[in-house]
Design an enzyme around this catalytic site. Structure first.
Site, PDB file in Angstrom:
ATOM      1  N   THR A 179       1.098  -1.208   0.135  1.00 48.49           N
ATOM      2  CA  THR A 179       0.016   0.021   0.123  1.00 48.49           C
ATOM      3  C   THR A 179       1.064   1.106   0.215  1.00 48.49           C
ATOM      4  O   THR A 179       1.741   1.728   1.313  1.00 48.49           O
ATOM      5  CB  THR A 179      -0.966   0.129   1.102  1.00 48.49           C
ATOM      6  OG1 THR A 179      -1.721  -0.800   1.025  1.00 48.49           O
ATOM      7  CG2 THR A 179      -1.441   1.240   1.302  1.00 48.49           C
ATOM      8  N   LYS A 190      -7.418   1.515  -3.473  1.00 46.27           N
ATOM      9  CA  LYS A 190      -7.125   1.318  -2.149  1.00 46.27           C
ATOM     10  C   LYS A 190      -7.051   1.991  -1.151  1.00 46.27           C
ATOM     11  O   LYS A 190      -7.502   1.817  -0.129  1.00 46.27           O
ATOM     12  CB  LYS A 190      -5.456   0.647  -2.476  1.00 46.27           C
ATOM     13  CG  LYS A 190      -4.983   0.251  -0.214  1.00 46.27           C
ATOM     14  CD  LYS A 190      -5.604  -0.444  -0.090  1.00 46.27           C
ATOM     15  CE  LYS A 190      -5.800  -1.191   1.539  1.00 46.27           C
ATOM     16  NZ  LYS A 190      -4.038  -2.257   2.087  1.00 46.27           N
ATOM     17  N   LYS A 244      -0.294   4.848   8.648  1.00 42.90           N
ATOM     18  CA  LYS A 244       0.202   4.524   7.809  1.00 42.90           C
ATOM     19  C   LYS A 244      -0.688   4.555   6.447  1.00 42.90           C
ATOM     20  O   LYS A 244      -0.412   5.535   5.756  1.00 42.90           O
ATOM     21  CB  LYS A 244       1.249   3.111   7.594  1.00 42.90           C
ATOM     22  CG  LYS A 244       1.829   2.856   6.539  1.00 42.90           C
ATOM     23  CD  LYS A 244       2.992   1.550   6.579  1.00 42.90           C
ATOM     24  CE  LYS A 244       1.636   0.805   6.468  1.00 42.90           C
ATOM     25  NZ  LYS A 244       1.728  -0.024   4.760  1.00 42.90           N
TER      26      LYS A 244
END
Lengths: 438, 438
Positions: free
Chosen positions: A101, A182, A250
């Site tokens: 990611t 995502k 994150k």
């Protein structure tokens, strides 16, 4: 020979990567793994893999490479910048699945770097995944992949091997589009992880039985995946640690920084992010994220005399559900508006998110109405919830929280947003709330 | 006999009330005090006052009454609902100065109650004050008073006695207008109290010398009264307790609940309020509000490896100033937009706020431009700061805070607001930011 599987280099054997790589081994691929942590390499050999001591060594003569490191910085290091980086050793027309990611920004910059060093032959695939370690090991992940037609052609078998057939999303838009997909999913995740704690914390401060409150949410139209998956650990002292606070941090950083880059305001995720930073600042980075409920419950007995207005269990439960609905609606709107801003196909976004960790009944029901307000196809008929209903319910919850001095970081943010939209757009389908973003 | 001062009943002898009442004594008024806390009554007698054991007894035959209790609930109790309440014993045409900070909602309801029990002869004055205990005792408070012409005529000498001549604001709009004026001032106070901690906390997390950072803010265009008055106690372990956290919490509750009643979104103050609730929940209600800096600094050493981009002291200081400016601009806009929504005279609001605890150089400089955007007279020429300057500076500060995982509760909220306005209104004078509220 038609069935012979090509050799694969797999860089990054963490919880997700290890499962994915060993799944490939089981499917008959010769896999050469690399990880900076030596004990993992030993385990990987025991699972039937080969190992390499550098990324360069791992990719030697491999036309298929999967990168599953934790961050963009790590990807940059193993591919280009670090000692013995992989790219210089990649054979011509190697396909590289970057499954980490990372910001759209980064994966696009990576493509530019490849071009600038004369390696535009490399078939990069921007393919972040979702679904957790168990599905990684089963080869049934959700994968959202953006790439060139040539990269898709060569990479599709590997993508298919790693994903559930119904959950392999080929995202239009090329490199960056997978990461954007995502990211907009993680908008839902980031808000709904904190939302689960906020709603349960509010329930506790209202004096409700937490197991009953949990059940009420799960059986209502305020159901959402994160609430179902996070709240059980509130009853087991936040054990086991299934997803540490630092993981979602994150993702919020990617969301809000990409938001700034796209001139797109993310008031919900930004509010959530500050609370995640607060938790990290308190030393909770490694704790399960269900433990964020502590931020809400620690006021018990410390806020002086309080006088709530809701008396019956039924009234209190209604406030709890209204809070959850308000958060879910604004999370859905922020996610879809961001998807619209970065030019994703909104129907595909909705299909992916409803069936993944970002799923909620509110998204499923009101998503089409939100999409219609964004000017895409969509379908407002599904939006039978009126803005006024969500607004007035949330307003009552915020009022009660104020009486009992419970912070509602997301609930008050959602209310400010709904207030502004109600003021400028009048009433109507709840989908109109998305006008606060675009 | 012309100089003889009329007897005054004074209900509520807390830090503010005691100073105000003893000042009246010094000016020659016979003052009868009431308070629920007996030791205070003894002290009041020693200061030359008379005392009463009930509100009813205190007001007997007094045509001048001052009420300086802590909350609307207390005002309702001493005036109407409690044992031996004052109103039934008030002589005809008694003037009642309600100096407590209460919601507009409440003081208007009080007038309705007086009317409904046939006591519309009572000359109610809605006159909250500002300025602290020292100015209370000096008779140099800021007072913002709304009332009928008859009430003003009879009450003016007492209002003048308690206030600085330049700081007695007669607010158009009758009962409720004084409380609204106080409320919009407190929008500034609520944001700038937390803002002082946020800015100093950010400076600490950046590794700046705090005394230097404090000085830089005070000598810059980001100067503000609250920063000047709060931050010294950051260097003395938050001692002495000059203004406890719980005090501003009372005001934020008035602001956000009146906001809901007026269909006016208060995103800045709501964000601040949740953080005040957080502090109260941690048991800090009685601590000096400068101690909120702890919410930002406790991350020191707990957030893992961080990589800030700003290296020089000069660069870091620029981020600190940009954060303060962004907060001040959005606080100013929220305050003036709310004032506009409740139909206050914006030039009067600006004059009052610039010269009170809500004052800031940003408000002074950009207030006229904000007022112009609100469609009132105003003057945009003062707004030489561009929206783009404030926005890009704040954006850089938020980005750096994200890198080092410092929460910026107000800074990120301000950035979301500036982002939306920049997107829809393009660039121009920073005053245009107010369009996010109206």
């Amino acid at each position: 020979m038609a069935d012979q599987k090509p050799p694969v280099a797999f860089i990054g054997l963490g919880a997700m990567g290890f499962g994915m790589a060993t799944h490939l081994i089981k499917q008959g691929y010769p896999v050469t793994g690399f990880d900076v942590w030596a004990p993992t390499l030993k385990r990987f050999e025991e699972a039937g893999g080969s190992t390499a001591t550098t990324p360069a060594e791992a990719v030697l003569n491999k036309e298929h490479v999967v990168v599953m490191v934790a961050t963009a910085q790590q990807a940059q290091s193993v591919l280009l910048d670090g000692p013995n980086a992989a790219v210089p050793k990649l054979p011509q027309r190697a396909v590289v699945l970057l499954c980490s990611t990372v910001p759209c920004d980064y994966v696009q910059a990576l493509q530019v770097q490849l071009n600038s060093i004369g390696r535009n032959d490399i078939l990069l695939i921007d393919s972040p995944v979702s679904g957790g370690a168990a599905r990684a090991a089963d080869g049934t992940l959700s994968i959202m992949a953006g790439m060139s037609a040539a990269a898709l052609e060569k990479g599709r078998p590997l993508l298919a091997e790693l994903s559930d057939p119904a959950k392999l999303y080929i995202v239009e838009g090329g490199i960056g589009a997978g990461s954007n997909m995502k990211m907009v999913h993680q908008v839902l995740a980031a808000n709904q992880i904190l939302g689960a704690s906020e709603v349960m914390g509010f329930a506790e401060r209202l004096g409700l039985d937490l197991a009953k409150a949990q059940k009420a949410v799960l059986e209502s139209d305020a159901w959402n995946f994160m609430f179902e998956h996070r709240t059980p650990r509130i009853f087991t002292e936040f054990q086991p640690v299934a997803s540490a606070v630092q993981i979602i941090v994150k993702d919020t950083s990617i969301i809000t920084s990409e938001g700034r880059r796209s001139s797109f305001a993310t008031p919900m995720t930004s509010a959530a992010e500050q609370i995640y930073f607060t938790a990290v600042g308190r030393g909770w980075a490694m704790d399960d994220d269900s433990s964020l409920v502590r931020l809400y419950t620690e006021g018990n007995g410390k806020v002086g005399p309080v006088y709530g207005a809701a008396e019956s269990e039924e009234d209190k439960m209604a406030l709890v559900l209204a809070l959850m609905r308000g958060i879910l609606l604004c999370a859905a709107a922020e996610s879809l508006a961001f998807a619209h801003t970065v030019s994703l196909d909104l129907d595909q976004v909705l299909d992916l998110c409803v069936n993944a960790a970002g799923g909620s009944k509110v998204l499923e029901k009101l998503g089409p109405a939100i999409i219609k307000e964004l000017g895409d196809a969509g379908d407002a008929s599904s939006g039978e919830s009126s803005l006024e209903d969500v607004f007035s319910g949330l307003s009552a919850a915020v009022e009660e929280a104020q009486r009992i001095k419970t912070p509602l970081y997301l609930g008050t943010q959602a209310l400010s947003i709904l207030q502004r939209v109600t003021q400028s757009k009048g009433t109507g389908s709840a989908g109109v709330v998305v006008k606060a973003w675009v």
